[in-house]
Every structure is written in structure tokens, then in C-alpha cells.
Write a protein that holds these residues in place. Structure first.
Motif, PDB file in Angstrom:
ATOM      1  N   VAL A  37     -16.126   9.148  -0.959  1.00 49.14           N
ATOM      2  CA  VAL A  37     -14.798   9.744  -0.801  1.00 49.14           C
ATOM      3  C   VAL A  37     -14.753  10.937  -1.747  1.00 49.14           C
ATOM      4  CG1 VAL A  37     -12.308   9.394  -1.085  1.00 49.14           C
ATOM      5  CG2 VAL A  37     -13.756   7.512  -0.255  1.00 49.14           C
ATOM      6  N   GLN A  39     -12.509  14.470  -3.449  1.00 55.51           N
ATOM      7  CA  GLN A  39     -11.195  15.010  -3.796  1.00 55.51           C
ATOM      8  C   GLN A  39     -11.380  16.420  -4.314  1.00 55.51           C
ATOM      9  OE1 GLN A  39      -9.032  12.856  -6.896  1.00 55.51           O
ATOM     10  NE2 GLN A  39      -7.119  13.277  -5.820  1.00 55.51           N
ATOM     11  N   GLY A  44      -5.640  15.977  -2.240  1.00 51.92           N
ATOM     12  CA  GLY A  44      -5.678  14.548  -1.975  1.00 51.92           C
ATOM     13  C   GLY A  44      -7.094  14.047  -1.736  1.00 51.92           C
ATOM     14  N   LEU A  45      -7.181  12.776  -1.411  1.00 53.11           N
ATOM     15  CA  LEU A  45      -8.467  12.138  -1.168  1.00 53.11           C
ATOM     16  C   LEU A  45      -8.914  12.357   0.270  1.00 53.11           C
ATOM     17  CD1 LEU A  45      -7.569   8.798  -2.957  1.00 53.11           C
ATOM     18  CD2 LEU A  45      -9.110  10.556  -3.832  1.00 53.11           C
ATOM     19  N   TRP A  47     -11.935  10.848   2.921  1.00 56.60           N
ATOM     20  CA  TRP A  47     -13.099  10.010   3.216  1.00 56.60           C
ATOM     21  C   TRP A  47     -14.220  10.906   3.761  1.00 56.60           C
ATOM     22  CZ3 TRP A  47     -14.956   9.371   8.275  1.00 56.60           C
ATOM     23  CH2 TRP A  47     -16.064   8.511   8.382  1.00 56.60           C
ATOM     24  N   TYR A  95     -16.568  10.544  -5.107  1.00 54.99           N
ATOM     25  CA  TYR A  95     -16.509   9.171  -5.577  1.00 54.99           C
ATOM     26  C   TYR A  95     -17.337   8.256  -4.670  1.00 54.99           C
ATOM     27  CZ  TYR A  95     -12.279  10.567  -8.200  1.00 54.99           C
ATOM     28  OH  TYR A  95     -11.373  11.166  -9.053  1.00 54.99           O
ATOM     29  N   TRP A 113     -14.215   1.595  -7.335  1.00 52.42           N
ATOM     30  CA  TRP A 113     -14.526   3.017  -7.333  1.00 52.42           C
ATOM     31  C   TRP A 113     -15.341   3.375  -8.572  1.00 52.42           C
ATOM     32  CZ3 TRP A 113     -11.861   6.787  -4.014  1.00 52.42           C
ATOM     33  CH2 TRP A 113     -10.958   6.198  -3.112  1.00 52.42           C
ATOM     34  N   GLY A 114     -16.209   4.371  -8.421  1.00 52.13           N
ATOM     35  CA  GLY A 114     -16.840   4.959  -9.592  1.00 52.13           C
ATOM     36  C   GLY A 114     -15.932   6.020 -10.187  1.00 52.13           C
ATOM     37  N   ARG A 115     -16.395   6.646 -11.265  1.00 52.56           N
ATOM     38  CA  ARG A 115     -15.583   7.665 -11.936  1.00 52.56           C
ATOM     39  C   ARG A 115     -15.750   9.046 -11.318  1.00 52.56           C
ATOM     40  NH1 ARG A 115     -15.354   6.716 -18.329  1.00 52.56           N
ATOM     41  NH2 ARG A 115     -13.582   8.107 -17.979  1.00 52.56           N
TER      42      ARG A 115
END
Lengths: 123, 107
Positions: A37, A39, A44-45, A47, A95, A113-115
Motif C-alpha cells: 500500500v 501513500q 491518502g492511502l 492499495w 507500506y 503494517w510496516g513503518r
């Protein structure tokens, strides 16, 4: 500890390539579908792509289809995103994210989620 | 493609107040809707899944409701740590899509 750690981001020129990695630990990586995903700065996010546990099912957003390739190595507990023909509009934090259920095809929400890793496409 | 529209863009409230965030799906997303909280510089955190189920460890002041085309995230009494951006996401059909986000800021 259950975690995802992304790496591989950086600055690349338009038209260039980059390969992102996501290292998973603390859970049975090979049993879960995984996702990317992104950003864009201040946005916004979005996919990007999903892959099932055994790589049988793979999905891409139209915006990256034909340019990005998702893959995984269950022996290494790792998820990858090969990004080719990069565009300025691909600039984003990427991400790695896990599906919530093991042994199911992808297409859910994301419970881990990862950072993130920053990809900047600029000349 | 299911388009998710969140409103308002920004919600200015004081600690202790009630926050009501909206996510509208077009076409409908049945009950396959999730909510996430994101603080600056951090990854999103899952709050609500399947429209109304709280994720593990999420406080009871967070409530999800709605179905089909209209969904709501309610924070019953804002705590200082709740000021953040909230995103909705549908997994009813491919491609998976997110709303544009609602920022809850301190008034």
C-alpha cells in the motif's frame, strides 16, 4: 515480536527501477497473503498489489499494472516489489501490510503494517 | 471500482467531545469496510473491520456502524491520543480502495 520491516526505498530518476523488500518476523509468514500500500506525500492511502501465501493469486492496481511486480520468498520470510518505469507520480511511502487471515486468498483488510519506505522519483 | 468518499475533510473538536466520521461507498460495499487511524510519521493502525468489529486492543470508545453505502466511525469521547487522520477501506471487490481520509484536529 510480530513485525514487518520495509527497505529499499530511495531516490530514482523517472524511468528508473527500484526493488523494495519487506522482512517479516514473529508470525508464520508463509501462511498469510501480503500486500503493498502506498501513500503519496500529504495524500491518502492507495492499495498497490496483493499476493496470496503460495503466490497463486496476484492482483495489481491499474496505476501500476505492467510496471510493478510483486513476489515473495517464504523461505526467507520476505515480500518484494519490483518497480520499473517509475514515474514522478509514484513518489510515495510504500507500506508492506498483512492480510488478517491465514490460508485464505487475498482481498481483505490489513491488520499488520510496516513503518514504510520512501520512494522518491525525481530528475 | 468502489469509490469511497469521506467527510468531513477536517473535524475540529475538543478533548471529551464526540466525533462522527462518515464514509460513503459508491457503489455499495456490503459490510466489507474497515477503518484505520494514522498519526504523523506512523503507519496506519486497524481500528474496525467488517463495518463494526473492533480490532484487538482497540478501546470501546471507537464504534463502527453502517452497511451498504453509508458507514460511520464514532469516537464517543475524544482522548488526546485520538487526534489523527482516519481512513476507511473497502474489501468488497477489487481493486481494494481507500477513502481520502478525515483529519480530527484539536480545536
Amino acid at each position: 515480536e510480530v513485525q514487518l520491516v520495509e527497505s529499499g526505498g530511495g531516490l530514482v530518476k523517472p524511468g528508473g527501477s527500484l526493488r523494495l523488500s519487506c522482512a517479516a518476523s514473529g508470525f508464520s509468514f508463509s501462511s498469510y497473503s501480503m500486500n503493498w500500500v502506498r501513500q503519496a506525500p500529504g495524500k491518502g492511502l492507495e492499495w498497490v498489489s496483493s499476493i496470496s501465501s503460495e503466490s497463486s493469486y496476484i492482483y495489481y492496481a491499474d496505476s501500476v499494472k505492467g510496471r510493478f511486480t510483486i513476489s515473495r520468498d517464504n523461505a526467507r520470510n520476505s515480500l518484494y516489489l519490483q518497480m520499473n518505469s517509475l514515474r514522478v507520480e509514484d513518489t510515495a511511502v510504500f507500506y508492506c501490510a498483512r492480510d488478517p487471515y491465514n490460508d485464505r486468498p487475498p482481498g481483505w483488510y490489513f491488520d499488520l503494517w510496516g513503518r514504510g519506505t520512501l520512494v522518491t522519483v525525481s530528475s | 471500482e468502489i469509490v469511497l468518499t469521506q467527510s468531513p475533510d477536517t473535524l475540529s473538536l475538543s478533548p471529551g467531545e464526540r466525533a462522527t466520521l462518515s464514509c460513503r461507498a459508491s457503489p455499495g460495499a456490503t459490510n466489507f469496510l474497515a477503518w484505520y487511524q494514522q498519526k504523523p510519521g506512523q503507519a496506519p493502525r486497524l481500528l474496525i473491520y467488517d463495518a463494526f468489529n473492533r480490532a484487538t486492543g482497540i478501546p470501546g470508545r471507537f464504534t463502527g456502524s453502517g452497511s451498504g453505502t453509508d458507514f460511520t466511525l464514532t469516537i464517543s469521547s475524544l482522548e488526546p491520543e485520538d487526534f489523527a487522520v482516519y481512513h476507511c477501506q473497502q474489501h468488497s471487490s477489487w481493486p481494494l480502495t481507500f477513502g481520502g481520509g478525515t483529519k480530527v484536529e484539536i480545536k
